[in-house]
Design an enzyme around this catalytic site. Structure first.
Site, PDB file in Angstrom:
ATOM      1  N   GLU A   1      -3.248  75.901   9.761  1.00 14.98           N
ATOM      2  CA  GLU A   1      -2.161  76.897   9.850  1.00 14.98           C
ATOM      3  C   GLU A   1      -2.421  78.001  10.878  1.00 14.98           C
ATOM      4  O   GLU A   1      -2.338  79.182  10.556  1.00 14.98           O
ATOM      5  CB  GLU A   1      -1.922  77.508   8.467  1.00 14.98           C
ATOM      6  CG  GLU A   1      -1.542  76.465   7.423  1.00 14.98           C
ATOM      7  CD  GLU A   1      -1.305  77.059   6.032  1.00 14.98           C
ATOM      8  OE1 GLU A   1      -1.546  78.251   5.829  1.00 14.98           O
ATOM      9  OE2 GLU A   1      -0.878  76.294   5.143  1.00 14.98           O
TER      10      GLU A   1
ATOM     11  N   ASN B   1      -4.235  70.896  10.996  1.00 15.91           N
ATOM     12  CA  ASN B   1      -3.389  70.737   9.808  1.00 15.91           C
ATOM     13  C   ASN B   1      -2.416  71.912   9.680  1.00 15.91           C
ATOM     14  O   ASN B   1      -2.814  73.076   9.807  1.00 15.91           O
ATOM     15  CB  ASN B   1      -4.304  70.692   8.567  1.00 15.91           C
ATOM     16  CG  ASN B   1      -3.584  70.313   7.297  1.00 15.91           C
ATOM     17  OD1 ASN B   1      -2.896  69.283   7.248  1.00 15.91           O
ATOM     18  ND2 ASN B   1      -3.734  71.119   6.249  1.00 15.91           N
TER      19      ASN B   1
ATOM     20  N   HIS C   1       5.017  70.020   2.538  1.00 18.21           N
ATOM     21  CA  HIS C   1       5.468  70.749   1.342  1.00 18.21           C
ATOM     22  C   HIS C   1       6.979  70.929   1.482  1.00 18.21           C
ATOM     23  O   HIS C   1       7.441  71.771   2.252  1.00 18.21           O
ATOM     24  CB  HIS C   1       4.804  72.134   1.265  1.00 18.21           C
ATOM     25  CG  HIS C   1       3.323  72.083   1.083  1.00 18.21           C
ATOM     26  ND1 HIS C   1       2.731  71.566  -0.046  1.00 18.21           N
ATOM     27  CD2 HIS C   1       2.310  72.490   1.885  1.00 18.21           C
ATOM     28  CE1 HIS C   1       1.413  71.668   0.072  1.00 18.21           C
ATOM     29  NE2 HIS C   1       1.127  72.219   1.229  1.00 18.21           N
TER      30      HIS C   1
ATOM     31  N   GLU D   1      -0.636  67.089   2.362  1.00 19.19           N
ATOM     32  CA  GLU D   1      -0.456  67.928   1.158  1.00 19.19           C
ATOM     33  C   GLU D   1       0.918  67.708   0.530  1.00 19.19           C
ATOM     34  O   GLU D   1       1.580  68.649   0.079  1.00 19.19           O
ATOM     35  CB  GLU D   1      -0.630  69.420   1.515  1.00 19.19           C
ATOM     36  CG  GLU D   1      -1.947  69.731   2.204  1.00 19.19           C
ATOM     37  CD  GLU D   1      -2.172  71.208   2.495  1.00 19.19           C
ATOM     38  OE1 GLU D   1      -1.441  72.055   1.940  1.00 19.19           O
ATOM     39  OE2 GLU D   1      -3.082  71.506   3.280  1.00 19.19           O
TER      40      GLU D   1
ATOM     41  N   ASP E   1       4.088  67.466  -1.439  1.00 18.58           N
ATOM     42  CA  ASP E   1       4.740  67.764  -2.720  1.00 18.58           C
ATOM     43  C   ASP E   1       6.190  68.097  -2.413  1.00 18.58           C
ATOM     44  O   ASP E   1       6.526  68.517  -1.303  1.00 18.58           O
ATOM     45  CB  ASP E   1       4.039  68.877  -3.533  1.00 18.58           C
ATOM     46  CG  ASP E   1       3.823  70.181  -2.795  1.00 18.58           C
ATOM     47  OD1 ASP E   1       4.620  70.522  -1.901  1.00 18.58           O
ATOM     48  OD2 ASP E   1       2.845  70.893  -3.124  1.00 18.58           O
TER      49      ASP E   1
HETATM   50  C1  XIL Z   1      -3.435  76.276  -2.185  1.00 23.49           C
HETATM   51  C2  XIL Z   1      -4.094  75.847  -3.476  1.00 23.49           C
HETATM   52  O1  XIL Z   1      -3.478  74.691  -3.981  1.00 23.49           O
HETATM   53  C3  XIL Z   1      -4.017  76.972  -4.486  1.00 23.49           C
HETATM   54  O2  XIL Z   1      -4.731  76.647  -5.666  1.00 23.49           O
HETATM   55  C4  XIL Z   1      -4.585  78.252  -3.889  1.00 23.49           C
HETATM   56  O3  XIL Z   1      -4.411  79.313  -4.792  1.00 23.49           O
HETATM   57  C5  XIL Z   1      -3.894  78.572  -2.580  1.00 23.49           C
HETATM   58  O4  XIL Z   1      -4.006  77.458  -1.698  1.00 23.49           O
HETATM   59  N1  XIL Z   1      -1.564  74.972   2.372  1.00 23.49           N
HETATM   60  C6  XIL Z   1      -2.901  74.637   2.347  1.00 23.49           C
HETATM   61  C7  XIL Z   1      -3.624  74.598   1.059  1.00 23.49           C
HETATM   62  O5  XIL Z   1      -3.471  74.276   3.393  1.00 23.49           O
HETATM   63  O6  XIL Z   1      -4.971  74.927   1.201  1.00 23.49           O
HETATM   64  C8  XIL Z   1      -2.961  75.480   0.031  1.00 23.49           C
HETATM   65  O7  XIL Z   1      -3.612  75.266  -1.222  1.00 23.49           O
HETATM   66  C9  XIL Z   1      -1.482  75.183  -0.068  1.00 23.49           C
HETATM   67  C10 XIL Z   1      -0.805  75.448   1.250  1.00 23.49           C
END
Ligand code: XIL
Length: 377
Positions: free
Chosen positions: A180, A224, A260, A294, A296
């Site tokens: 990020e 990422n 996401h 990631e 979801d």
């Molecule tokens: C999130 C975790 O799932 C949480 O438990 C934590 O509190 C915050 O981070 N992008 C990412 C991940 O790259 O590392 C993040 O994970 C979600 C968003």
């Protein structure tokens, strides 16, 4: 000595004996209906003969999950068995981040939790994605509370990468080296909150990839980020950055699309398969591997309509089908095993139910959407 395959079969058999969900395949448990914990002999509790890892492997892909230390290891007979049964890639939700693994001071590391996860992966024939080496969030106060001169901060960054990548050398398929680094909207360098960009400018990105390559030459190195899945300034910015890295000879092997997604109240919000394929192909043309890192898809909760749930299922199918359609897309990872553990519940109030399993570890309709897409001819 057991071969890798027989070890895997033994592990899966052990998993199958212990596995037991509750509720229906569509994620509901009717009033008065017994969960599988209460009565494991019910037909709905039969261990599935197909698994995401099996279906993905048949298509030359891997399917993974992130796990959080609060859940992983805490409920081995339910949570851990499903992880090993269904997935062949594992990612630490938090315990490999600076705020966990490098929490206390410059020269001390907390290996216990990530070591346990990596050992679990090896026992169960799973690959590990390392997440993440450099991020603007979840940094320890000893790092963020100090004003560093640039040369010292470069050394601190290199020490961290050498230590963490070195510790897991040969055991990690791919590292999310930088996470990020660019802002939403314009895609400019993300400076606010980042000790790296604030003190080192964009140069920290090249530095991190070079150091990671040196620390484990066999690990794949990924950039990422989120909101890269659809066309726009942020996607263009990351594309330009990685093109530049490639032309400067900076080692980078892949791009992680976090994926996401949110289904809005009007059931819009999830990218089409065609959009995803076009995006994946755009980056694959740079010679990059594609990982969905990631995944979801959150819906309004409570009260998502059947149209919203249909869109959610369609979204999971779109991502899966797009990955299968692009040869460079080798790995898909969901961000958490079951709905209750998802970061969505606290980060996006009013939204949830974003994953493939419910809190009784039963497969949801979203699971069926993914498994159907993985099974398509
Ligand atoms: C999130 C975790 O799932 C949480 O438990 C934590 O509190 C915050 O981070 N992008 C990412 C991940 O790259 O590392 C993040 O994970 C979600 C968003």
């Amino acid at each position: 000595m057991m071969g890798a395959v027989s070890r895997l079969v033994a592990a899966l058999a052990a998993v199958a004996l212990g596995a037991c969900g509750g509720g229906n395949d569509d994620g509901t448990t009717a009033p008065g209906e017994k969960t599988c914990q209460q009565d494991p002999t019910q037909p709905k509790c039969a261990v599935p003969t197909t698994t995401l890892r099996g279906l993905a492997s048949a298509k030359g892909r891997s399917f993974g999950v992130s796990v959080d230390a609060t859940f992983f290891g805490a409920n081995p007979a339910a949570y851990d068995v499903v992880v090993a049964r269904e997935f062949n890639v594992i990612v630490a939700g938090n315990v490999m981040k600076w705020s966990s693994i490098h929490r206390d001071s410059r020269y001390s590391y907390r290996w216990a939790n990530p070591d346990t996860m990596v050992a679990f992966a090896q026992t169960n024939g799973m690959k590990v994605r390392g997440h993440t080496l450099v991020w603007y969030q979840q940094n320890p106060t000893w790092l963020t509370g100090t004003t560093w001169d640039p040369e010292t901060l470069k050394v601190v960054l290199k020490e961290h990468i050498d230590s963490v990548v070195g510790h897991y050398k040969g055991k990690v398929l791919a590292w999310d080296v930088v996470n990020e680094a660019f802002n939403d909207g314009t895609g400019s360098l993300r400076v606010t909150g980042s000790p790296w960009a604030t003190t080192l400018g964009a140069g920290y990105i090249d530095l991190a990839f070079q150091e990671a390559r040196a620390a484990d030459p066999a690990a794949l190195l990924f950039y990422n980020d989120y909101n890269l899945e659809t066309p726009g300034l942020k996607q263009d910015s990351v594309f330009a950055r990685i093109s530049g890295m490639k032309s400067r000879g900076i080692p980078i092997d892949g791009i992680g699309f976090q994926a996401h997604f949110q289904v809005n109240a009007d059931a819009t919000g999830v990218p089409t398969k065609e959009t995803l394929i076009a995006t994946f192909n755009r980056f694959a043309a740079l010679g990059l591997k594609i990982h969905v890192t990631e995944l979801d898809i959150r819906v309004r909760t409570p009260g998502a309509t059947s149209a919203e749930l249909t869109a959610q299922n369609q979204g999971f199918a779109n991502v899966t089908a797009a990955c299968l359609a692009v040869p460079a897309c080798e790995v898909m990872v969901v961000w958490g095993l079951n709905d209750g553990e998802s970061w969505v519940n606290t980060t996006f109030p009013g939204y949830g139910q974003a994953l493939l399993f419910d809190d009784s570890f039963s497969r949801k309709a979203t699971y069926n959407a993914v498994s159907s897409a993985l099974s398509a001819p």
